[in-house]
Design a protein around this motif. Sequence first.
Motif, short mmCIF file in Angstrom:
data_model
loop_
_atom_site.label_atom_id
_atom_site.label_comp_id
_atom_site.label_asym_id
_atom_site.label_seq_id
_atom_site.Cartn_x
_atom_site.Cartn_y
_atom_site.Cartn_z
N UNK A 102 0.76 -1.20 -0.09
CA UNK A 102 0.01 -0.17 -0.06
C UNK A 102 0.89 1.41 0.18
N UNK A 103 1.92 1.14 0.70
CA UNK A 103 2.95 2.36 0.80
C UNK A 103 3.64 2.49 -0.30
N UNK A 104 3.94 1.53 -1.25
CA UNK A 104 4.47 1.21 -2.32
C UNK A 104 3.59 1.83 -3.31
N UNK A 105 2.48 1.64 -3.51
CA UNK A 105 1.39 2.39 -4.69
C UNK A 105 1.14 3.67 -4.41
N UNK A 106 1.24 3.88 -3.04
CA UNK A 106 1.09 5.33 -2.91
C UNK A 106 2.18 6.12 -3.18
N UNK A 107 3.43 5.63 -2.83
CA UNK A 107 4.65 6.54 -3.20
C UNK A 107 4.91 6.53 -4.75
N UNK A 108 4.40 5.39 -5.58
CA UNK A 108 4.38 5.66 -7.12
C UNK A 108 3.55 6.65 -7.57
N UNK A 109 2.29 6.84 -7.07
CA UNK A 109 1.47 7.74 -7.64
C UNK A 109 1.85 9.05 -7.06
N UNK A 110 2.55 9.47 -5.97
CA UNK A 110 3.09 10.56 -5.56
C UNK A 110 4.26 10.96 -6.56
N UNK A 111 5.16 10.08 -6.60
CA UNK A 111 6.14 10.33 -7.75
C UNK A 111 5.67 10.71 -9.32
N UNK A 112 4.46 10.16 -9.71
CA UNK A 112 3.82 10.23 -11.10
C UNK A 112 3.52 11.71 -10.87
N UNK A 113 3.01 11.98 -9.52
CA UNK A 113 2.41 13.48 -9.37
C UNK A 113 3.52 14.67 -9.46
N UNK A 114 4.54 14.07 -8.62
CA UNK A 114 5.51 15.09 -8.56
C UNK A 114 6.55 15.29 -9.88
N UNK A 115 6.60 13.97 -10.55
CA UNK A 115 7.19 14.41 -11.88
C UNK A 115 6.50 15.06 -12.82
N UNK A 116 5.08 15.07 -13.05
CA UNK A 116 4.08 15.87 -13.58
C UNK A 116 4.15 17.28 -13.47
N UNK A 117 4.25 17.76 -11.94
CA UNK A 117 4.21 18.93 -11.77
C UNK A 117 5.93 19.72 -11.27
#
Length: 276
Positions: free
Chosen positions: A223-238
Motif C-alpha cells: 500500500x505504501x509502495x503504490x501510494x509512493x509510485x502515485x506521488x512520484x508520478x504526481x511530482x514528475x508531472x508538476x
Amino acid sequence: MDDRYEAVGKFASAICQNILANLNERTENFRLGDGFETTTNSVFSALIARQSALALGMAESPLTWSGHIAPVILRSMVDLLITFRWIAINPRDRSIEYVNYGLGSEKLLTSHYQKQIEDGTDDDRIRKIAEANFAWIESQQFHIFVEVKLGSWAGTSIRKMCEETGDKDLYNFAYVPFSAAVHNMWNHVGKWNARTCDNPMHKQHSVGVIADAWPIVDFMFRACKYLELTLEAFDKFYEFRSDITPPTQEFNEHIEQLGASWNSVQSSSDEGAERV
C-alpha cells in the motif's frame, strides 16, 4: 491489551502520520501546474487524495492486513496508479474523458432512481439521493450536455494502458493477481477459503474455511509502495520536490521495531507456556 497489538498500533500510527503529511504537502495551497488546466489539476489532486485515503484506511485498520481484505484494497490502488500514469501521457484530453465518463455514470444512476420514482416508489430517501446526484452533476456540467458512455472510460484495456505507460509487470504481477480477490476467483478463494477435508473417504474435496494468517505486513508495504509510485508520478508531472519522507522509507524505518516488539512478546509467551 496484548503488547503485540500495542506495537502494531504504534507502527500503524507512524504510517498514518506520514501518509497525511505527504498528501497535505501536495494539496494544501495547491499552486502547481498551469492554472488554466482546471480539469487536469482537479483530477490529479483528487487521485492522490483517493490513493492516500486507501493507504490510510489500511494503516488505520491493521486487521485488514490479511489475504481476505488487503488484496481488494490493493487492486483498487493499482488501478488508480495505472489510471494516473495513463492520463499523464495526454493530460488535457484524458482528464476530461475521465471526468465526463464519471459524470455520465452518475447521470445513468440518477435516471434509474428517477425511473423508480416515476413508477410509483414512495421513498423519500430515493428522491433525496436523486436530487443530490443531480445537483452534484449540475455543479460541474449542465445535465443535458452530459453524455452517458458504456464500457471502459479509457476506450482501451488495462493491459494496453500498462503497456503504454511502460510497466507491463504492474499488470502481470499486481493487477491480475489482486483481481482474483476482487472477482472471487478460485485462485484466490482456493488458497484463503478452502482446505482439504480430513476424511480420506470424501475424495479430497474442499471445506470452506477462513484462513487465519495475520498480520501480513507485506500488504501494508505494498500500500505504501503504490501510494509512493502515485506521488512520484504526481511530482514528475508538476516538477515538484518533496521534503517529506517517502511512505516506503517510513515503513522500513519502523518495521524492524515492530518485528522486535512482536518477537519479544511471542518469546515471553512461549517461555511461559513451557513453564506450565
